[in-house]
Design a protein around this motif. Structure first.
Motif, PDB file in Angstrom:
ATOM      1  N   PHE A 203       0.830  -1.199   0.000  1.00 15.83           N
ATOM      2  CA  PHE A 203       0.000   0.000   0.000  1.00 15.83           C
ATOM      3  C   PHE A 203       0.869   1.255   0.000  1.00 15.83           C
ATOM      4  O   PHE A 203       0.608   2.203  -0.751  1.00 15.83           O
ATOM      5  CB  PHE A 203      -0.924   0.008   1.221  1.00 15.83           C
ATOM      6  CG  PHE A 203      -1.926  -1.102   1.235  1.00 15.83           C
ATOM      7  CD1 PHE A 203      -2.673  -1.404   0.104  1.00 15.83           C
ATOM      8  CD2 PHE A 203      -2.128  -1.866   2.367  1.00 15.83           C
ATOM      9  CE1 PHE A 203      -3.605  -2.432   0.109  1.00 15.83           C
ATOM     10  CE2 PHE A 203      -3.045  -2.895   2.387  1.00 15.83           C
ATOM     11  CZ  PHE A 203      -3.782  -3.184   1.260  1.00 15.83           C
ATOM     12  N   LEU A 206       2.621   1.581  -3.420  1.00 16.70           N
ATOM     13  CA  LEU A 206       1.718   2.059  -4.458  1.00 16.70           C
ATOM     14  C   LEU A 206       1.408   3.538  -4.295  1.00 16.70           C
ATOM     15  O   LEU A 206       1.316   4.276  -5.282  1.00 16.70           O
ATOM     16  CB  LEU A 206       0.421   1.254  -4.434  1.00 16.70           C
ATOM     17  CG  LEU A 206       0.449  -0.117  -5.111  1.00 16.70           C
ATOM     18  CD1 LEU A 206      -0.867  -0.834  -4.894  1.00 16.70           C
ATOM     19  CD2 LEU A 206       0.733   0.030  -6.596  1.00 16.70           C
ATOM     20  N   THR A 207       1.211   3.976  -3.061  1.00 13.18           N
ATOM     21  CA  THR A 207       0.906   5.389  -2.825  1.00 13.18           C
ATOM     22  C   THR A 207       2.023   6.275  -3.349  1.00 13.18           C
ATOM     23  O   THR A 207       1.785   7.278  -4.035  1.00 13.18           O
ATOM     24  CB  THR A 207       0.695   5.648  -1.325  1.00 13.18           C
ATOM     25  OG1 THR A 207      -0.385   4.839  -0.858  1.00 13.18           O
ATOM     26  CG2 THR A 207       0.355   7.108  -1.069  1.00 13.18           C
ATOM     27  N   GLN A 225      -6.749   6.802  -4.019  1.00 14.38           N
ATOM     28  CA  GLN A 225      -7.215   6.331  -2.718  1.00 14.38           C
ATOM     29  C   GLN A 225      -8.265   5.242  -2.859  1.00 14.38           C
ATOM     30  O   GLN A 225      -8.281   4.257  -2.116  1.00 14.38           O
ATOM     31  CB  GLN A 225      -7.788   7.486  -1.877  1.00 14.38           C
ATOM     32  CG  GLN A 225      -7.996   7.072  -0.428  1.00 14.38           C
ATOM     33  CD  GLN A 225      -8.950   7.944   0.347  1.00 14.38           C
ATOM     34  OE1 GLN A 225     -10.142   7.889   0.137  1.00 14.38           O
ATOM     35  NE2 GLN A 225      -8.405   8.756   1.248  1.00 14.38           N
ATOM     36  N   LEU A 228      -6.579   1.969  -3.589  1.00 11.66           N
ATOM     37  CA  LEU A 228      -6.001   1.377  -2.382  1.00 11.66           C
ATOM     38  C   LEU A 228      -7.084   0.730  -1.528  1.00 11.66           C
ATOM     39  O   LEU A 228      -6.916  -0.379  -1.012  1.00 11.66           O
ATOM     40  CB  LEU A 228      -5.275   2.453  -1.569  1.00 11.66           C
ATOM     41  CG  LEU A 228      -3.982   3.016  -2.152  1.00 11.66           C
ATOM     42  CD1 LEU A 228      -3.468   4.153  -1.275  1.00 11.66           C
ATOM     43  CD2 LEU A 228      -2.917   1.938  -2.276  1.00 11.66           C
ATOM     44  N   TYR A 229      -8.200   1.444  -1.373  1.00  9.10           N
ATOM     45  CA  TYR A 229      -9.288   0.947  -0.535  1.00  9.10           C
ATOM     46  C   TYR A 229      -9.879  -0.337  -1.113  1.00  9.10           C
ATOM     47  O   TYR A 229     -10.121  -1.308  -0.388  1.00  9.10           O
ATOM     48  CB  TYR A 229     -10.367   2.026  -0.408  1.00  9.10           C
ATOM     49  CG  TYR A 229     -11.511   1.666   0.512  1.00  9.10           C
ATOM     50  CD1 TYR A 229     -11.294   1.387   1.853  1.00  9.10           C
ATOM     51  CD2 TYR A 229     -12.816   1.619   0.039  1.00  9.10           C
ATOM     52  CE1 TYR A 229     -12.349   1.064   2.700  1.00  9.10           C
ATOM     53  CE2 TYR A 229     -13.878   1.298   0.869  1.00  9.10           C
ATOM     54  CZ  TYR A 229     -13.632   1.026   2.199  1.00  9.10           C
ATOM     55  OH  TYR A 229     -14.674   0.704   3.030  1.00  9.10           O
ATOM     56  N   TYR A 232      -7.351  -3.132  -0.793  1.00  8.26           N
ATOM     57  CA  TYR A 232      -7.365  -3.601   0.602  1.00  8.26           C
ATOM     58  C   TYR A 232      -8.554  -4.521   0.845  1.00  8.26           C
ATOM     59  O   TYR A 232      -8.417  -5.589   1.469  1.00  8.26           O
ATOM     60  CB  TYR A 232      -7.419  -2.396   1.549  1.00  8.26           C
ATOM     61  CG  TYR A 232      -7.981  -2.720   2.919  1.00  8.26           C
ATOM     62  CD1 TYR A 232      -7.243  -3.453   3.834  1.00  8.26           C
ATOM     63  CD2 TYR A 232      -9.258  -2.297   3.283  1.00  8.26           C
ATOM     64  CE1 TYR A 232      -7.758  -3.760   5.092  1.00  8.26           C
ATOM     65  CE2 TYR A 232      -9.780  -2.596   4.525  1.00  8.26           C
ATOM     66  CZ  TYR A 232      -9.033  -3.327   5.426  1.00  8.26           C
ATOM     67  OH  TYR A 232      -9.544  -3.630   6.657  1.00  8.26           O
ATOM     68  N   VAL A 283      -3.173   0.156   5.359  1.00 11.82           N
ATOM     69  CA  VAL A 283      -3.931   0.838   4.302  1.00 11.82           C
ATOM     70  C   VAL A 283      -4.452   2.181   4.789  1.00 11.82           C
ATOM     71  O   VAL A 283      -4.548   3.139   4.008  1.00 11.82           O
ATOM     72  CB  VAL A 283      -5.082  -0.052   3.790  1.00 11.82           C
ATOM     73  CG1 VAL A 283      -6.243  -0.111   4.766  1.00 11.82           C
ATOM     74  CG2 VAL A 283      -5.573   0.443   2.433  1.00 11.82           C
ATOM     75  N   ALA A 286      -1.698   4.652   4.327  1.00  8.08           N
ATOM     76  CA  ALA A 286      -1.472   4.941   2.910  1.00  8.08           C
ATOM     77  C   ALA A 286      -2.597   5.786   2.330  1.00  8.08           C
ATOM     78  O   ALA A 286      -2.355   6.724   1.562  1.00  8.08           O
ATOM     79  CB  ALA A 286      -1.339   3.631   2.130  1.00  8.08           C
ATOM     80  N   MET A 287      -3.820   5.493   2.699  1.00  7.82           N
ATOM     81  CA  MET A 287      -4.970   6.228   2.164  1.00  7.82           C
ATOM     82  C   MET A 287      -4.965   7.689   2.585  1.00  7.82           C
ATOM     83  O   MET A 287      -5.416   8.561   1.835  1.00  7.82           O
ATOM     84  CB  MET A 287      -6.267   5.571   2.614  1.00  7.82           C
ATOM     85  CG  MET A 287      -6.575   4.244   1.935  1.00  7.82           C
ATOM     86  SD  MET A 287      -8.026   3.414   2.637  1.00  7.82           S
ATOM     87  CE  MET A 287      -9.315   4.582   2.196  1.00  7.82           C
ATOM     88  N   ALA A 290      -2.925   9.529   0.042  1.00  2.69           N
ATOM     89  CA  ALA A 290      -3.184   9.259  -1.374  1.00  2.69           C
ATOM     90  C   ALA A 290      -4.134  10.296  -1.959  1.00  2.69           C
ATOM     91  O   ALA A 290      -5.040  10.785  -1.277  1.00  2.69           O
ATOM     92  CB  ALA A 290      -3.765   7.857  -1.547  1.00  2.69           C
ATOM     93  N   SER A 667     -10.743   6.768   4.470  1.00  2.00           N
ATOM     94  CA  SER A 667      -9.711   6.451   5.470  1.00  2.00           C
ATOM     95  C   SER A 667     -10.212   6.689   6.889  1.00  2.00           C
ATOM     96  O   SER A 667      -9.769   6.028   7.829  1.00  2.00           O
ATOM     97  CB  SER A 667      -8.453   7.286   5.214  1.00  2.00           C
ATOM     98  OG  SER A 667      -8.691   8.671   5.432  1.00  2.00           O
TER      99      SER A 667
END
Length: 682
Positions: A203, A206-207, A225, A228-229, A232, A283, A286-287, A290, A667
């Motif tokens: 995560f 990638l961000t 974002q 990512l979500y 996840y 995550v 990271a979110m 993002a 997030s």
């Protein structure tokens, strides 16, 4: 414990599963509400705990064969029920292999992509292997029954299922246990201090990669974002599938008298909770950093009305002799003198009689050369000229064959003192060929029926540019009712209708009023996008968004008719503090003439003037920029918290005005703790 009979045995555990999982119909109707992966995981833990308690309470050694078969059938029924809930949740957060491939292609140019690329490939492979095993288990369960009789008979050999579940819980690297640990090492590798695996998980990788390659992220159909979500959730669902398979396997092995396995099941439950919390924490972090913008890349092929729409004849190159630009029919001035004029007539029916007259304003006139050849465009075209070639060799437009035949145009002298020159001007004329109107009416989702905006696009209807919205119903925990997803029809009016007014229903562009503001608009926390509209701020066209508070858990808009508010950026280029800045596009050719993909070159709090295409390359015949008409709607649909207008293009081309959306910040709703306690289980 007494045995249950026939269909009642199977229905018994369906009822327990339905109560715990929030099922509304124990006979197999789809779940009415979607529960997040963490929430669903905690409910499944409770279900397993209840089943293990029942197995512990029962005297397995003293059970007769029919009673053991009843228990085995209960476990099989649980497998079917839990699988259905996982499939329903997976539909909402699916990250497909194609999507990951697109992401890898977009990140390919980055120097550190090799590690990210390798980890994504490995993660995809591991998740697919867990899914394959889960599919195989469900196939065994579903095909094991003969449903042609009322008393369903199990037809699969016990050895087949026993061999499968033994493999699931083995300690080999290819077992479900091994696959889950390898997935976790990619997603959250920094759990053990001092470990060689310590470092950022997928995560965080990638961000960072998506931030460095933000200009390429328009291919994803999701915001970074949101990706990512959803990734996840896909990982979490995969882990939940694996955990469920292991629990089912130990239950069946116990029923097959291969051991007790209570301790193993408890250890697995603890490990599942531990790794789930670590993934959620990874995550969530990271979110929070993002980007949430989603916009569209240029299409592979431009199609008018589908991928772009354009304004027409706003400012268009036009040839006019000085003698016709003043009421006295004199030639005492030069072309530059006529910066703002109009056509007063057609002196001696010269060239002006053989071309369309400019019935509006003539602005920014200039002298290029006295004599020229003119190729007029087809009469049904939006253009006046295909190309113009001057005596000095200068060519305006792209010279090719001339279907209507070229016309010789010569300036002349009057009384040896005054030169009556042909000037090249810009014509600002409203008329049936000039599409220059923007809708000013509000465009709102059906908030009375709990619907929200899930996408935007530009459409041109009856020569008017509209903002069209995609809408859908809101469900609990931020989910979208896919069955209600639709593009809301735009208002079908014409500017000539008797009850339609300029300045109220629509805005008309002109030389003086042709600015459009470029802004990113985001709702306050706890609000979501429910409407959009254009308004006029001075001479500028300005975007506003309507935002409405929501109850995230319940999935309802909070008094939308009372609490919805319009939000915009009131700043202008005349503001005393930090005035809005103009974005200039120089010598712009027709946007679809380049094969190079557009890049965003604007920022929020700027403005741009609609103008004419380059005089040299297109004879100023086209209005630029075009409007990107591609739908800006995340896939899968999600809550939106904002919208914006931006410009994208390439140097030397007019580019496109595009729409963007801002996805809702999930997030804040990702819990870095497991929503279950021992007290809740007990």
């Amino acid at each position: 414990m007494c045995a249950r009979s026939g269909a009642g045995r199977v229905l018994g555990w369906y009822v327990i599963a339905a109560v715990i999982l929030g099922h509304n119909d124990v006979r197999g109707v789809e779940v009415a509400t979607v529960i997040g992966s963490l929430k669903l995981g905690s409910e499944i833990l409770k279900l397993f705990y209840s089943m293990w308690n029942e197995l512990e309470t029962a005297n397995m050694a003293g059970m007769r064969l029919p009673e053991l078969q009843d228990k085995e059938q209960d476990v099989r029924a649980m497998i079917v029920e839990v699988s259905r809930h996982l499939e329903r949740l997976e539909e909402q957060h699916a990250v497909t292999s194609a999507m990951i491939t697109n992401l890898q292609n977009d990140l390919r140019a980055l120097p550190d992509i090799i590690k990210v690329d390798r980890n994504l490939d490995t993660l995809t492979d591991l998740m697919n292997r867990v899914d394959t095993s889960d599919t195989q288990l469900n196939r065994y369960i579903q095909r094991g029954y003969n449903n042609e009789t009322d008393d369903a008979k199990w037809q699969l050999e016990r050895h087949t299922l026993e061999d499968f579940v033994t493999t699931v819980v083995s300690h080999g690297p290819s077992s479900i246990r091994g696959l889950l640990e390898r997935i976790h090492s990619i997603v959250a590798p920094n759990e053990r201090k001092g470990s060689r695996l310590r470092g950022p998980g997928i995560f965080a990788q990638l961000t960072r990669a998506m931030h460095e390659s933000r200009s390429n992220m328009c291919n994803l159909q999701q915001s970074p974002q949101q990706l990512l979500y959803n990734l996840y959730n896909s990982v979490a669902i995969t882990e939940l599938k694996g955990y469920a398979m292991m629990q089912f396997s130990w239950m069946l092995l116990r029923l097959y008298n291969k051991g007790n396995f209570t301790t193993e099941a408890e250890l697995m439950r603890e490990r599942y909770q531990e790794t789930t919390v670590q993934k959620a924490a990874a995550v969530k972090e990271a979110m929070q950093s993002a980007e949430r913008d989603m916009w569209r890349c240029d299409p592979r092929e431009h199609k008018e009305g589908e991928t772009y729409v354009e304004l027409t004849q706003l400012l268009q190159g036009h040839i006019q002799n000085e003698v016709d630009m003043n009421g006295d029919s004199t030639c005492r001035e030069n072309c530059a003198y006529y910066s703002y004029a109009k056509s007063h007539g057609c002196y001696h029916s010269q060239v002006c009689a053989r071309q369309p007259r400019c019935n509006g304003k003539l602005v920014d006139c200039q002298y290029i050369d006295s004599d020229m050849w003119v190729c007029q465009a087809d009469s049904i075209s939006d253009r006046r000229y295909s190309w113009i070639e001057y005596k000095n060799g200068r060519i305006l437009g792209k010279k090719d064959s001339c279907e209507r035949g070229k016309t010789k145009v010569d300036s002349w002298w009057r009384w040896l003192f005054w030169h009556c020159s042909y000037c090249f001007c810009l014509c600002d004329e409203q008329g049936p060929k000039s599409d220059r109107y923007f809708n000013l009416r509000e465009v709102k989702a059906d908030i009375a029926n709990n619907k929200v905006v899930t996408g935007l696009r530009f459409v041109k209807v009856n020569r008017v540019i509209h903002l069209q919205i995609q809408e859908a119903g809101l469900l609990p925990r931020g989910e979208i009712n896919m069955t209600s997803l639709q593009w809301r029809p735009v208002d079908d009016y014409r500017i000539s209708d008797s009850d339609v007014y300029n300045g109220k229903d629509y805005h008309t562009l002109s030389w003086e009023q042709r600015a459009i503001d470029l802004d990113d608009l985001t709702a306050p926390n706890g609000f979501i996008l429910t409407g959009v509209r254009f308004r006029r701020v001075g001479t500028h066209l300005n975007l506003e968004i309507m935002v409405t508070p929501l109850n995230f858990t319940v999935g309802t808009l909070d008094k939308p008719h009372q609490k919805s508010v319009w939000h915009g950026n009131d700043n202008t280029d005349a503001s005393l503090e930090a005035p809005r800045q103009r974005l200039r596009i120089s010598n712009p050719d027709v946007p679809i003439s380049t094969n190079d993909g557009s890049v965003i070159d604007s920022r929020s709090d700027q403005f741009l003037l609609f103008t004419h295409s380059d005089i040299n390359t297109d004879a100023a015949q086209t209005t630029v920029p075009f409007l990107d008409a591609q739908p800006v709607a995340p896939d899968p649909p999600t809550l939106l918290a904002g919208a914006g207008i931006y410009h994208k293009g390439r140097f030397g081309y007019g580019g496109f005005i595009g729409l963007k959306v801002v996805t809702y910040d999930f997030s804040n709703h990702v819990q870095a703790r497991f929503p279950i306690t021992e007290d809740e289980v007990n």
